[in-house]
Scaffold this motif. Structure first.
Motif, PDB file in Angstrom:
ATOM      1  N   HIS A 369     -28.771  -9.592  26.775  1.00  0.00           N
ATOM      2  CA  HIS A 369     -29.760  -9.595  25.700  1.00  0.00           C
ATOM      3  C   HIS A 369     -29.941 -11.010  25.133  1.00  0.00           C
ATOM      4  O   HIS A 369     -31.064 -11.485  24.941  1.00  0.00           O
ATOM      5  CB  HIS A 369     -29.295  -8.615  24.608  1.00  0.00           C
ATOM      6  N   ASN A 370     -28.806 -11.704  24.922  1.00  0.00           N
ATOM      7  CA  ASN A 370     -28.880 -13.064  24.367  1.00  0.00           C
ATOM      8  C   ASN A 370     -29.544 -14.043  25.332  1.00  0.00           C
ATOM      9  O   ASN A 370     -30.315 -14.905  24.934  1.00  0.00           O
ATOM     10  CB  ASN A 370     -27.474 -13.582  24.017  1.00  0.00           C
ATOM     11  N   GLU A 372     -31.691 -13.301  27.672  1.00  0.00           N
ATOM     12  CA  GLU A 372     -33.136 -13.021  27.730  1.00  0.00           C
ATOM     13  C   GLU A 372     -33.844 -13.661  26.557  1.00  0.00           C
ATOM     14  O   GLU A 372     -34.930 -14.223  26.690  1.00  0.00           O
ATOM     15  CB  GLU A 372     -33.385 -11.515  27.697  1.00  0.00           C
ATOM     16  N   GLU A 373     -33.205 -13.543  25.406  1.00  0.00           N
ATOM     17  CA  GLU A 373     -33.810 -14.113  24.203  1.00  0.00           C
ATOM     18  C   GLU A 373     -33.972 -15.631  24.366  1.00  0.00           C
ATOM     19  O   GLU A 373     -35.026 -16.187  24.088  1.00  0.00           O
ATOM     20  CB  GLU A 373     -32.911 -13.807  23.011  1.00  0.00           C
ATOM     21  N   LYS A 374     -32.906 -16.268  24.897  1.00  0.00           N
ATOM     22  CA  LYS A 374     -32.935 -17.714  25.128  1.00  0.00           C
ATOM     23  C   LYS A 374     -34.023 -18.073  26.136  1.00  0.00           C
ATOM     24  O   LYS A 374     -34.770 -19.034  25.973  1.00  0.00           O
ATOM     25  CB  LYS A 374     -31.575 -18.149  25.713  1.00  0.00           C
ATOM     26  N   LYS A 377     -37.466 -17.617  24.600  1.00  0.00           N
ATOM     27  CA  LYS A 377     -37.664 -18.623  23.557  1.00  0.00           C
ATOM     28  C   LYS A 377     -38.012 -19.975  24.218  1.00  0.00           C
ATOM     29  O   LYS A 377     -38.910 -20.684  23.772  1.00  0.00           O
ATOM     30  CB  LYS A 377     -36.363 -18.751  22.751  1.00  0.00           C
TER      31      LYS A 377
END
Ligand code: AMP
Length: 500
Positions: A369-370, A372-374, A377
């Protein structure tokens, strides 16, 4: 929220398309007098990725590239080779499109040739003369730069203070800044026009083409850094003078150069490697990844070392996808519904080393999840592919380690070898990771899901022909959404389609 660096504003801006979720994108295409070099490859791979990302986030993008098929360089080369300029141009256009196909650069919806837009060019010249922005002289028609007060706004320069050495003096024009819209000539090849036989100036083909398909304003215009002045500056002057509508283009995007020893790779300097030459030694997707490993606005120094690094990284990504696919197949075949003692109870896990901890899969789901967020972004930050790639490459380590560990520590339950970890969590993890890699593949188009022999073994020629026939019918019906979808899916399977 997507932000794009806009050369016109010299800053990053929030991206808002002109019309709902539709984007019109134009990128300056090649002058077809020789094979494309890898500097061209850099620019076109970058815009191909930009298009696929915009589509991924939900826009419908129409991408046009012009083909400069009439130009002094083409004429000179055709004389050297003793062939007609149109034969030479169509030969190199075909090779350019083959080269792009091999690099998975297949996002262009329409290639528009200059010679097929001569009537539109003449109409633009008529209107510029009518409105007092252009004048006819002995040897052609010129745009009178001093009449357009905004000239210089893209390249951020005061045109009255331009270094005169950089300008083209010619007694037929009023000032050195004025640029040609039509060049009269009786030397073949020439085209008839009300301004006499001749050939179009370089800048006018692009605005004639974009006005035809997009109208007088559109969303994004791209090209290499070298085109900002005078080419793109001149496009703005031409179209804004004709229409009176400002701005011609909402976002101007420019790619940095691919350099050799710090110097731009170019035909004129002779320091170039053609795409064809490069692909004799390197996999096309290694070059694609090499390009995308640098931000599109930064210069890239071409080196064997960086290609080697890209090759290693591509191997890592492919290996992870392969592992994930194997792992998920393995989990699917387990038929876990039957395993009453599965997942393991905490008591059964008690005392086992941390690698058997039920939370491990969960930790990875959180890491996914982290990451993917990175990833998103970074992509939303002016298509920062190197940062997005770093995030996903970093994650491959965790995935590979996790899967290896799972396979190494299987437990025997009712004669079945099963993993120790919570089945639901690890199954979810493998599915989610694969989904993320598929999303990544849609954007980066690196051929990660293709086995080397997949095309020949899994899809028969008849099936391919049928799909192509259906796609052609869809295109005739102007159902581009579905026809593009088929093309993209086929590309994912390693079948590159070129639209003629
Ligand atoms: P040309 O055929 O030279 O007009 O170039 C076609 C496109 O490729 C233009 O957008 C150029 O800016 C771009 N281009 C040419 N050389 C390079 C290079 N060395 N690096 C990046 N882009 C380039």
């Amino acid at each position: 929220m997507l932000e794009i660096y806009n050369t016109l504003k010299r800053d990053k801006e929030k991206f808002v398309s002109r019309k709902e979720n539709r984007i019109n994108l134009f990128v300056c295409g090649p002058t077809v007098y020789d094979d494309a070099h890898i500097g061209h490859g850099r620019t076109y791979i970058s815009f191909d990725l930009i298009k696929s990302y915009l589509e991924f986030v939900g826009y419908s993008v129409f991408y046009i590239e012009n083909i400069t098929d009439i130009d002094d360089k083409i004429i000179m080369r055709s004389k050297e080779r003793n062939v007609l300029p149109e034969i030479l141009a169509s030969f190199y256009e075909k090779r350019f499109r083959e080269d792009m196909g091999r690099l998975n650069v297949n996002g262009v919806n329409l290639f528009a040739r200059a010679t097929e837009h001569l009537a539109e060019i003449e109409s633009q010249i008529d209107r510029l003369i009518e409105k007092g922005f252009a004048y006819e002289s002995d040897d052609g028609v010129y745009f009178e730069v001093s009449k357009f007060s905004d000239y210089g706004k893209l390249s951020n320069q005061d045109i009255t203070k331009l270094d005169n050495h950089r300008l083209d003096f010619n007694e037929h024009k009023k000032t050195a800044n004025d640029f040609a819209l039509w060049k009269k000539t009786e030397i073949e090849p020439y085209y008839p026009s009300k301004y006499g036989n001749g050939r179009p100036g370089w800048h006018i083909e692009d605005t004639a083409i974009t006005e035809t398909y997009f109208g007088s304003q559109y969303d994004i215009h791209g090209g290499g850094l070298d085109l900002i002045f005078p080419h793109h500056e001149a496009e703005i002057a031409q179209m804004e003078a004709i229409s009176g509508k400002v701005p011609l283009v909402k976002y101007w995007m420019h790619t940095g150069f691919l350099n050799v020893d710090g110097v731009k790779m170019s035909k004129s300097l002779g320091n170039f490697v053609t795409i064809r030459e490069l692909l004799e030694d390197w996999e096309p997707m290694v070059f694609r990844l090499f390009v995308l490993s640098t931000h599109y606005r930064s210069p890239i120094d071409f080196s064997e070392k960086s290609l080697n690094q890209a090759s290693k990284n591509l191997g890592r990504l492919k290996n992870t996808v392969k592992k994930l696919l194997e792992f998920r197949s393995f989990l699917k075949e387990l038929d876990v519904e039957d395993l009453s003692s599965f997942p393991l109870s905490p008591e059964e896990n008690f005392g086992l080393t941390s690698c058997y901890n039920n939370d491990l899969g969960l930790d990875l789901l959180i890491e996914l999840h982290n990451i993917e967020e990175k990833f998103f972004k970074s992509m939303n930050d002016d298509f920062n592919t190197p940062r997005a790639l770093a995030a996903i490459l970093n994650f491959t380590k965790s995935i590979n380690g996790f899967i290896d560990e799972q396979f190494e520590n299987l437990k025997d339950v009712d004669g079945k070898k099963i993993p120790y970890n919570d089945f639901k969590v690890i199954f979810e993890f493998s599915c989610q990771s694969l989904r993320f890699f598929r999303d990544f593949e849609k954007i980066f188009k690196l051929g990660l899901f293709i086995k080397d022999d997949e095309v020949s073994s899994d899809i028969s020629k008849d099936t391919i022909d049928l799909l192509l026939e259906i796609r052609e019918k869809l295109r005739l019906d102007k159902n581009y959404e579905l026809s593009d979808y088929i093309r993209d899916k086929m590309n994912e399977l390693g079948i590159n389609i070129e639209d003629k």
